[in-house]
Design an enzyme around this catalytic site. Structure first.
Site, PDB file in Angstrom:
ATOM      1  N   CYS A   1       0.834  -1.223   0.000  1.00  0.00           N
ATOM      2  CA  CYS A   1       0.000   0.000   0.000  1.00  0.00           C
ATOM      3  C   CYS A   1       0.862   1.264   0.000  1.00  0.00           C
ATOM      4  CB  CYS A   1      -0.896   0.046   1.234  1.00  0.00           C
ATOM      5  SG  CYS A   1      -1.710  -1.496   1.615  1.00  0.00           S
TER       6      CYS A   1
HETATM    7  N1  GLN Z   1      -1.056  -6.077   5.068  1.00  0.00           N
HETATM    8  C1  GLN Z   1      -1.976  -4.988   4.927  1.00  0.00           C
HETATM    9  C2  GLN Z   1      -3.235  -5.369   4.194  1.00  0.00           C
HETATM   10  O1  GLN Z   1      -3.333  -6.398   3.603  1.00  0.00           O
HETATM   11  C3  GLN Z   1      -1.309  -3.792   4.257  1.00  0.00           C
HETATM   12  C4  GLN Z   1      -1.053  -4.080   2.822  1.00  0.00           C
HETATM   13  C5  GLN Z   1       0.016  -3.264   2.170  1.00  0.00           C
HETATM   14  O2  GLN Z   1       0.724  -2.430   2.719  1.00  0.00           O
HETATM   15  N2  GLN Z   1       0.172  -3.602   0.960  1.00  0.00           N
HETATM   16  O3  GLN Z   1      -4.143  -4.602   4.218  1.00  0.00           O
END
Ligand code: GLN
Length: 252
Positions: free
Chosen positions: A2
């Site tokens: 993210c």
């Molecule tokens: N692990 C978290 C989620 O699945 C954040 C994902 C990310 O940073 N890509 O929401």
């Protein structure tokens, strides 16, 4: 992984922060430049939270790519705010794609986002989660690592812990057992931004009356400065403090 962004400064239309810059969060949904640890795009949802007139923040989240939400684009042209936290999501494998799993998470005045992954989830969080009470667990927004991190953090905030100390403690709790986790956290109450870097990029852009923290700089403006890895940032307009997350000589 993210991407997230936090802004404090003079009120601006949300679009000027999230949609219009050349490498905006919107563009980072399909063309992020610095993805680490898997994932190529951020199309599993998005969210934005913003403050108006000192009230608790408003929030808009959807489990769709940001570019598909035309109503958000219209809202973002009209809605102005001087305190914003927003994120676009690339769901970690095995975690649900749902609105409730999209940042920002909120509670009272707080907005929170996590960019990264807790290695060995969920077992690796079991010990830390023992600090939580039943209500914390029953009000977990989604079965994701980020939602558990938020539960751990807000548990500390409810106890009146200083927000920077609380972020540092939660990162410390996780990296002591799984240092290969990626833990870029971002927290605000509308007056200060607190962020950690552990495994992902973060940049800061300060002007005399504003501060921006963003996973990726949203333009080529020379004022963007990278934050070193494994650091904690506490930022307000006119003041940015960056310090190592671990004490000298400490290893996770
Ligand atoms: N692990 C978290 C989620 O699945 C954040 C994902 C990310 O940073 N890509 O929401």
């Amino acid at each position: 992984m993210c991407r997230h962004l936090g802004y404090l400064g003079p009120p601006l239309p949300l679009a000027e922060l999230l949609l219009d810059p050349p490498h905006s969060l919107l563009q980072q949904t399909w063309a992020p430049r610095d993805m680490r640890g898997g994932g190529t795009v951020n199309v599993d949802g998005f969210g934005a939270g913003w403050y108006e007139d000192g009230a608790e923040p408003a929030r808009h989240r959807r489990a769709v790519p940001m570019w598909t939400d035309r109503s958000f684009a219209e809202l973002a042209r009209r809605q102005r705010s001087g305190a914003v936290l927003a994120a676009v999501r690339s769901a970690t494998v095995g975690m649900p794609v749902s609105e409730a799993a999209c940042a920002p998470f909120t509670d009272g005045r707080w907005l929170f986002s996590h960019n990264g992954v807790v290695a060995g989830w969920p077992e690796s969080l079991a010990k830390a989660a023992a600090d939580l009470d039943v209500v914390d667990l029953m009000t977990l927004e989604a079965p994701t690592d980020s939602a558990v991190l938020w539960a751990l953090l807000r548990h500390r905030l409810h106890r009146g812990e200083d927000p920077a100390r609380a972020v540092r403690a939660v990162v410390g709790q996780v990296v002591r057992t799984r240092p290969e986790s990626r833990l870029n956290l971002l927290l605000t109450d509308g007056s200060a931004l607190v962020a950690s870097t552990w495994g992902h990029a973060l940049s800061v852009r300060r002007t005399a009356d504003s501060v921006l923290l963003s996973s990726e700089p949203f333009g080529d403006d020379a004022r963007w400065e990278p934050v070193p890895d494994r650091h904690l940032v506490v930022a307000r307009p006119g003041s940015v403090h960056v310090a190592p997350l671990l004490d000298e000589g400490e290893t996770p």
